[in-house]
Design a protein around this motif. Structure first.
Motif, PDB file in Angstrom:
ATOM      1  N   LYS A   1       1.133  -1.461   0.197  1.00  0.00           N
ATOM      2  CA  LYS A   1      -0.005  -0.136  -0.275  1.00  0.00           C
ATOM      3  C   LYS A   1       1.130   1.591  -0.105  1.00  0.00           C
ATOM      4  CE  LYS A   1      -2.423   1.187   3.928  1.00  0.00           C
ATOM      5  NZ  LYS A   1      -3.181   0.983   5.145  1.00  0.00           N
ATOM      6  N   PRO A   2       0.286   2.402  -0.524  1.00  0.00           N
ATOM      7  CA  PRO A   2      -1.307   2.238  -0.902  1.00  0.00           C
ATOM      8  C   PRO A   2      -1.186   1.815  -2.256  1.00  0.00           C
ATOM      9  CG  PRO A   2       0.605   4.653  -1.416  1.00  0.00           C
ATOM     10  CD  PRO A   2       1.108   3.669  -0.307  1.00  0.00           C
ATOM     11  N   ALA A   3      -1.783   1.088  -2.986  1.00  0.00           N
ATOM     12  CA  ALA A   3      -2.298   0.632  -3.474  1.00  0.00           C
ATOM     13  C   ALA A   3      -1.903   1.450  -5.193  1.00  0.00           C
ATOM     14  CB  ALA A   3      -4.052   0.207  -4.066  1.00  0.00           C
TER      15      ALA A   3
ATOM     16  N   PRO B   1      -0.737  11.725   7.002  1.00  0.00           N
ATOM     17  CA  PRO B   1       0.666  11.267   6.330  1.00  0.00           C
ATOM     18  C   PRO B   1       0.260   9.712   5.251  1.00  0.00           C
ATOM     19  CG  PRO B   1       0.768  10.899   8.260  1.00  0.00           C
ATOM     20  CD  PRO B   1      -0.838  11.706   8.569  1.00  0.00           C
ATOM     21  N   VAL B   2       0.652   9.627   4.258  1.00  0.00           N
ATOM     22  CA  VAL B   2       0.468   8.434   3.442  1.00  0.00           C
ATOM     23  C   VAL B   2       1.465   7.177   3.840  1.00  0.00           C
ATOM     24  CG1 VAL B   2       0.935   7.463   0.769  1.00  0.00           C
ATOM     25  CG2 VAL B   2       0.308   9.999   1.328  1.00  0.00           C
ATOM     26  N   SER B   3       0.168   6.294   3.644  1.00  0.00           N
ATOM     27  CA  SER B   3       1.522   4.965   5.138  1.00  0.00           C
ATOM     28  C   SER B   3       1.990   4.638   3.994  1.00  0.00           C
ATOM     29  CB  SER B   3       0.485   4.319   5.548  1.00  0.00           C
ATOM     30  OG  SER B   3       0.645   3.285   5.871  1.00  0.00           O
ATOM     31  N   PHE B   4       2.992   4.215   3.725  1.00  0.00           N
ATOM     32  CA  PHE B   4       3.573   3.267   2.751  1.00  0.00           C
ATOM     33  C   PHE B   4       4.398   1.261   3.186  1.00  0.00           C
ATOM     34  CE2 PHE B   4       4.703   7.095   1.852  1.00  0.00           C
ATOM     35  CZ  PHE B   4       4.285   7.921  -0.226  1.00  0.00           C
ATOM     36  N   GLN B   5       3.838   0.490   2.727  1.00  0.00           N
ATOM     37  CA  GLN B   5       4.173  -0.597   3.173  1.00  0.00           C
ATOM     38  C   GLN B   5       4.537  -1.915   1.972  1.00  0.00           C
ATOM     39  OE1 GLN B   5       1.112  -2.801   5.506  1.00  0.00           O
ATOM     40  NE2 GLN B   5       0.416  -0.371   6.785  1.00  0.00           N
ATOM     41  N   TRP B   6       5.393  -2.883   2.561  1.00  0.00           N
ATOM     42  CA  TRP B   6       5.831  -2.931   1.425  1.00  0.00           C
ATOM     43  C   TRP B   6       6.522  -4.789   1.907  1.00  0.00           C
ATOM     44  CZ3 TRP B   6       8.076   0.777   2.733  1.00  0.00           C
ATOM     45  CH2 TRP B   6       8.968   1.361   3.636  1.00  0.00           C
ATOM     46  N   LEU B   7       6.828  -5.342   1.142  1.00  0.00           N
ATOM     47  CA  LEU B   7       6.799  -7.536   1.744  1.00  0.00           C
ATOM     48  C   LEU B   7       8.177  -6.904   0.950  1.00  0.00           C
ATOM     49  CD1 LEU B   7       3.805  -9.145   0.505  1.00  0.00           C
ATOM     50  CD2 LEU B   7       4.981  -8.113   2.803  1.00  0.00           C
ATOM     51  N   ALA B   8       9.888  -6.631   1.653  1.00  0.00           N
ATOM     52  CA  ALA B   8      10.912  -7.490   1.533  1.00  0.00           C
ATOM     53  C   ALA B   8      11.549  -8.949   1.441  1.00  0.00           C
ATOM     54  CB  ALA B   8      11.872  -6.230   2.754  1.00  0.00           C
ATOM     55  N   PRO B   9      12.841  -8.948   0.824  1.00  0.00           N
ATOM     56  CA  PRO B   9      12.846 -10.252   1.485  1.00  0.00           C
ATOM     57  C   PRO B   9      13.588 -10.839   2.643  1.00  0.00           C
ATOM     58  CG  PRO B   9      13.836  -9.284  -0.778  1.00  0.00           C
ATOM     59  CD  PRO B   9      13.150  -8.431   0.070  1.00  0.00           C
ATOM     60  N   SER B  10      13.758  -9.815   3.214  1.00  0.00           N
ATOM     61  CA  SER B  10      13.992 -10.409   4.179  1.00  0.00           C
ATOM     62  C   SER B  10      13.387  -8.928   5.997  1.00  0.00           C
ATOM     63  CB  SER B  10      15.185 -10.756   5.176  1.00  0.00           C
ATOM     64  OG  SER B  10      16.031 -10.331   6.601  1.00  0.00           O
ATOM     65  N   PRO B  11      12.895  -8.621   6.906  1.00  0.00           N
ATOM     66  CA  PRO B  11      12.742  -8.095   7.863  1.00  0.00           C
ATOM     67  C   PRO B  11      13.919  -7.562   8.356  1.00  0.00           C
ATOM     68  CG  PRO B  11      11.935  -9.906   9.070  1.00  0.00           C
ATOM     69  CD  PRO B  11      12.715  -9.986   7.517  1.00  0.00           C
TER      70      PRO B  11
ATOM     71  N   ARG C   1      14.735   0.678   7.993  1.00  0.00           N
ATOM     72  CA  ARG C   1      14.752  -0.331   8.074  1.00  0.00           C
ATOM     73  C   ARG C   1      13.334  -0.637   9.239  1.00  0.00           C
ATOM     74  NH1 ARG C   1      19.016  -3.372   8.665  1.00  0.00           N
ATOM     75  NH2 ARG C   1      20.655  -1.285   9.231  1.00  0.00           N
ATOM     76  N   GLY C   2      13.185  -2.018   7.914  1.00  0.00           N
ATOM     77  CA  GLY C   2      11.645  -2.352   7.743  1.00  0.00           C
ATOM     78  C   GLY C   2      11.085  -2.369   6.889  1.00  0.00           C
ATOM     79  N   SER C   3      10.356  -2.124   6.779  1.00  0.00           N
ATOM     80  CA  SER C   3       8.680  -2.806   5.604  1.00  0.00           C
ATOM     81  C   SER C   3       7.666  -2.074   5.991  1.00  0.00           C
ATOM     82  CB  SER C   3       8.157  -4.151   5.575  1.00  0.00           C
ATOM     83  OG  SER C   3       7.527  -4.391   6.565  1.00  0.00           O
ATOM     84  N   SER C   4       7.629  -0.818   6.245  1.00  0.00           N
ATOM     85  CA  SER C   4       6.908   0.578   6.162  1.00  0.00           C
ATOM     86  C   SER C   4       7.139   1.611   6.417  1.00  0.00           C
ATOM     87  CB  SER C   4       5.791   0.294   7.415  1.00  0.00           C
ATOM     88  OG  SER C   4       6.375   0.004   8.536  1.00  0.00           O
ATOM     89  N   LEU C   5       6.187   2.526   6.110  1.00  0.00           N
ATOM     90  CA  LEU C   5       6.817   4.160   6.238  1.00  0.00           C
ATOM     91  C   LEU C   5       5.849   4.829   6.172  1.00  0.00           C
ATOM     92  CD1 LEU C   5       8.780   6.124   6.326  1.00  0.00           C
ATOM     93  CD2 LEU C   5       8.880   6.424   3.509  1.00  0.00           C
ATOM     94  N   SER C   6       5.372   5.742   6.962  1.00  0.00           N
ATOM     95  CA  SER C   6       4.479   7.164   7.209  1.00  0.00           C
ATOM     96  C   SER C   6       4.748   9.085   6.796  1.00  0.00           C
ATOM     97  CB  SER C   6       3.385   7.369   8.178  1.00  0.00           C
ATOM     98  OG  SER C   6       3.446   6.014   7.851  1.00  0.00           O
ATOM     99  N   LYS C   7       4.850   9.451   5.432  1.00  0.00           N
ATOM    100  CA  LYS C   7       4.830  10.539   4.941  1.00  0.00           C
ATOM    101  C   LYS C   7       3.761  11.250   4.887  1.00  0.00           C
ATOM    102  CE  LYS C   7       9.369  10.056   6.263  1.00  0.00           C
ATOM    103  NZ  LYS C   7      10.495  11.897   7.293  1.00  0.00           N
TER     104      LYS C   7
END
Length: 273
Positions: free
Chosen positions: A147-149, A160-170, A191-197
């Protein structure tokens, strides 16, 4: 090409017909739902011509970017401005086109791409690009955007816009890149798989690239497909009916219906007075 056509404004929920062309300017977008269930999101500064053959939706992309969302049994053919034919099967895609280049990224489903007798299969998590010299480049992405789609419109610019993704390793160190239409690039390291900006109003293309932690058991890093995001400026309510200064006959006043647009909704709200 667009200057030689007669253009009319579109209203929400208006029906379109075979061979209609839809064009968006720099501050607009549109979503079309075809009779076979295919959904087409048209980005700003884009133009498409719509057709149907049997149960297949035909989209002539004259220029710009479109997103397609197809369910099971949904078929579509996208023809780009450089003459590339893309046959989509139950596919969610992002297709970009200029007069001499084309690009398709598939997040779900599959596509068969053909030009000048050369055929390529593009599966989920893959992208294929044809440059102005005719060279074909294919890439598989290790990171999936959650997300976002792709193609979403954010109607609350103050949040804030919430960015999320699936990475090979958390434990991956990731770089989120957000570019606007003026070419301004914003980079956020996390570091991780999410961010809000919080982002100002505008149209953005975003992508994630990650490097795996220095661990022998960690999966390889990689990058994601590109996705589009639009942040709309805050908007006031717009009166739809009655129009300013309109005269209402007395015999209609008893059932007078006031209508207005509600920001953040595709519906026109109405109330009987």
């Amino acid at each position: 090409f667009s200057d030689r056509m007669m253009w009319e404004d579109l209203e929400a929920a208006e029906e379109i017909y075979l061979y209609d062309s839809i064009m968006t300017n720099g501050e607009s977008d549109a979503k079309i739902t075809m009779q076979n269930g295919l959904k087409i999101q048209i980005e700003p500064n884009s133009m498409v011509e719509i057709d149907m053959t049997g149960n297949t939706a035909n989209i002539a992309l004259r220029g710009g970017v479109v997103h397609t969302e197809g369910s099971t049994g949904t078929h579509a053919v996208v023809t780009t401005a450089d003459g590339t034919r893309m046959e989509l099967k139950n596919a969610n895609t992002r297709v970009a086109s200029t007069e001499d280049t084309s690009e398709i990224a598939v997040s779900e489903g599959s596509a068969r791409v053909e030009k000048a007798g050369q055929k390529n299969e593009v599966g989920s998590g893959e992208a294929l690009m044809r440059d102005s010299q005719g060279q074909v480049l294919k890439k598989k992405f290790a990171i999936k955007l959650v997300k976002p789609a792709d193609g979403i419109v954010v109607t609350r610019p103050d949040e804030p816009v919430s960015f999320q993704w699936l990475a090979p390793s958390p434990k991956d160190q990731c770089l989120v890149q957000v570019k606007d239409t003026a070419g301004t690039l914003r980079k956020f390291s996390v570091r991780g798989s999410s961010l809000s900006k919080t982002l100002p109003p505008g149209t953005y293309v975003w992508q994630v690239a990650c490097e795996s932690a220095p661990d022998k058991t960690a999966a390889a890093g990689g990058e994601s497909q590109a996705a589009t995001l639009r942040v709309r400026p805050a908007a006031a309510l717009r009166a739809v009916y009655p129009h300013s200064g309109e005269k209402i006959p007395r015999n209609q006043a008893e059932d007078l219906v006031f209508r207005w647009d509600l920001p953040g909704s595709d519906d026109v709200v109405a109330a009987t007075f």
